[in-house]
Design a protein around this motif. Structure first.
Motif, PDB file in Angstrom:
ATOM      1  N   THR A 115     129.433  17.782  16.323  1.00 28.59           N
ATOM      2  CA  THR A 115     129.997  17.002  17.441  1.00 28.59           C
ATOM      3  C   THR A 115     130.316  17.884  18.639  1.00 28.59           C
ATOM      4  O   THR A 115     129.998  17.547  19.793  1.00 28.59           O
ATOM      5  CB  THR A 115     131.253  16.261  16.972  1.00 28.59           C
ATOM      6  N   GLU A 116     130.937  19.054  18.372  1.00 27.45           N
ATOM      7  CA  GLU A 116     131.296  19.945  19.472  1.00 27.45           C
ATOM      8  C   GLU A 116     130.050  20.526  20.149  1.00 27.45           C
ATOM      9  O   GLU A 116     129.992  20.646  21.385  1.00 27.45           O
ATOM     10  CB  GLU A 116     132.192  21.071  18.949  1.00 27.45           C
ATOM     11  N   LEU A 117     129.054  20.887  19.344  1.00 23.95           N
ATOM     12  CA  LEU A 117     127.830  21.423  19.938  1.00 23.95           C
ATOM     13  C   LEU A 117     127.118  20.379  20.782  1.00 23.95           C
ATOM     14  O   LEU A 117     126.570  20.683  21.850  1.00 23.95           O
ATOM     15  CB  LEU A 117     126.903  21.943  18.841  1.00 23.95           C
ATOM     16  N   HIS A 118     127.119  19.152  20.331  1.00 24.28           N
ATOM     17  CA  HIS A 118     126.471  18.102  21.115  1.00 24.28           C
ATOM     18  C   HIS A 118     127.237  17.857  22.423  1.00 24.28           C
ATOM     19  O   HIS A 118     126.635  17.650  23.492  1.00 24.28           O
ATOM     20  CB  HIS A 118     126.387  16.817  20.287  1.00 24.28           C
ATOM     21  N   THR A 119     128.573  17.869  22.327  1.00 24.96           N
ATOM     22  CA  THR A 119     129.366  17.708  23.552  1.00 24.96           C
ATOM     23  C   THR A 119     129.116  18.847  24.524  1.00 24.96           C
ATOM     24  O   THR A 119     128.967  18.639  25.748  1.00 24.96           O
ATOM     25  CB  THR A 119     130.853  17.635  23.189  1.00 24.96           C
ATOM     26  N   ARG A 120     129.047  20.056  23.989  1.00 24.96           N
ATOM     27  CA  ARG A 120     128.760  21.218  24.833  1.00 24.96           C
ATOM     28  C   ARG A 120     127.366  21.126  25.441  1.00 24.96           C
ATOM     29  O   ARG A 120     127.172  21.440  26.627  1.00 24.96           O
ATOM     30  CB  ARG A 120     128.893  22.483  23.985  1.00 24.96           C
TER      31      ARG A 120
END
Length: 305
Positions: free
Chosen positions: A122-127
């Motif tokens: 989730t964090e990588l996709h947001t980034r």
């Protein structure tokens, strides 16, 4: 009395006494007038600013796990996360306390790994989305600025400082974006004819060189017996060497090569002599050979008289 004077002169307090200055001028005034600090110029107070926070470390460049080619677009959907972080079947609780504690620890670690995987994706996709949005915004802004500069009108200072040739070309009557050229077709035709003539001359030279090579190929040495025969003909054998005028094995024993002056004397010699007739015959034979080569369009074998 003299001894007291001597003691006074040798007194340490009198010898090392410093001279006190009664001037109120600060020490900075003691510098010379050539110094830039000779004149006292008021300076503004030092500006205070908050220092930039130091960020320790650098985030590593993550792998491109959201590539469309690898199907990474669907890696943040709930279906993909549920299938990737499935909970295993419950196990029977062992009877021993040590094994029960170990199994509980393994269950907690497995749950932690599943949670880290969900949060990491989730964090990588947001980034990734944030980075792509920022890059798209910057690209659009730069393109808009570039287009605005391209479509901007010419400044007055540039118009006044530009050479007059540019204005003359812009104001001239152009045909399809080019200056008028009434002799263009004639000039292009002449250039085309010159290029064709050069190409034809090159083709003729290539054919002539090929035909000359063909004529000379009959005398090429391509085998060892031919090489031995040519060596024996030029130098003879060990038993019967070639000699010139029965004097020696060198060609210089026969005669001295003909010089340029000898050739000029032969050309200017009076007509009617035997040597003059031979020279005329040889010259005529060479000229006839060149005429025959021009008529036949190729090299001809030289005729030995």
């Amino acid at each position: 009395m003299s001894r007291r004077a001597t003691l006074v002169q040798r007194c340490a307090s009198c010898t090392h006494a410093t001279t006190r200055s009664f001037s109120t001028t600060p020490a900075i005034r003691r510098i010379g007038p050539e110094s830039p600090r000779y004149i006292d110029i008021p300076e503004p107070p030092q500006k205070t600013f908050d220092p930039r926070p130091r960020i320790k470390g650098v985030l590593p460049v993550p792998r491109d796990i959201f590539s469309k080619r690898r199907g990474g677009v669907d890696k943040v959907t709930p279906e993909y996360l549920d299938n990737t972080t499935q909970v295993g079947e419950p196990r029977t609780r062992p009877s021993h306390d040590n094994e029960a504690a170990l199994n509980d620890w393994k269950l907690r670690m497995a749950e932690r790994r599943r949670q880290n995987l969900r949060e990491g994706l989730t964090e990588l996709h947001t980034r990734r989305v944030k980075f792509d949005t920022s890059m798209a915004r910057k690209t659009a802004r730069r393109q808009a600025e570039r287009q605005q500069l391209i479509e901007a009108a010419e400044r007055e200072d540039e118009r006044l400082t530009n050479p007059t040739t540019t204005a003359l070309i812009k104001s001239a009557q152009t045909v399809n974006g080019r200056l008028p050229d009434p002799n263009r077709e004639q000039r292009l035709a002449e250039m085309k004819s010159r290029v064709e003539a050069k190409e034809a001359q090159k083709a003729s030279d290539r054919q002539d060189a090929l035909h000359t090579l063909y004529m000379h190929a009959r005398n090429f040495i391509v085998s060892e017996p031919q090489l031995d025969k040519a060596i024996d003909k030029a130098f003879g054998t060990a038993t019967e060497p070639v000699v010139w005028r029965n004097r020696g094995s060198s060609i210089w024993s026969e005669a001295v090569p003909q010089s340029i002056q000898d050739k000029l004397n032969a050309a200017n010699r009076s007509r009617g002599t035997v040597m003059d007739n031979d020279w005329i015959a040889n010259t005529t034979l060479k000229r006839v050979g060149k005429i025959a080569e021009q008529l036949t369009g190729g090299k001809m074998e030289k005729v030995k008289n």
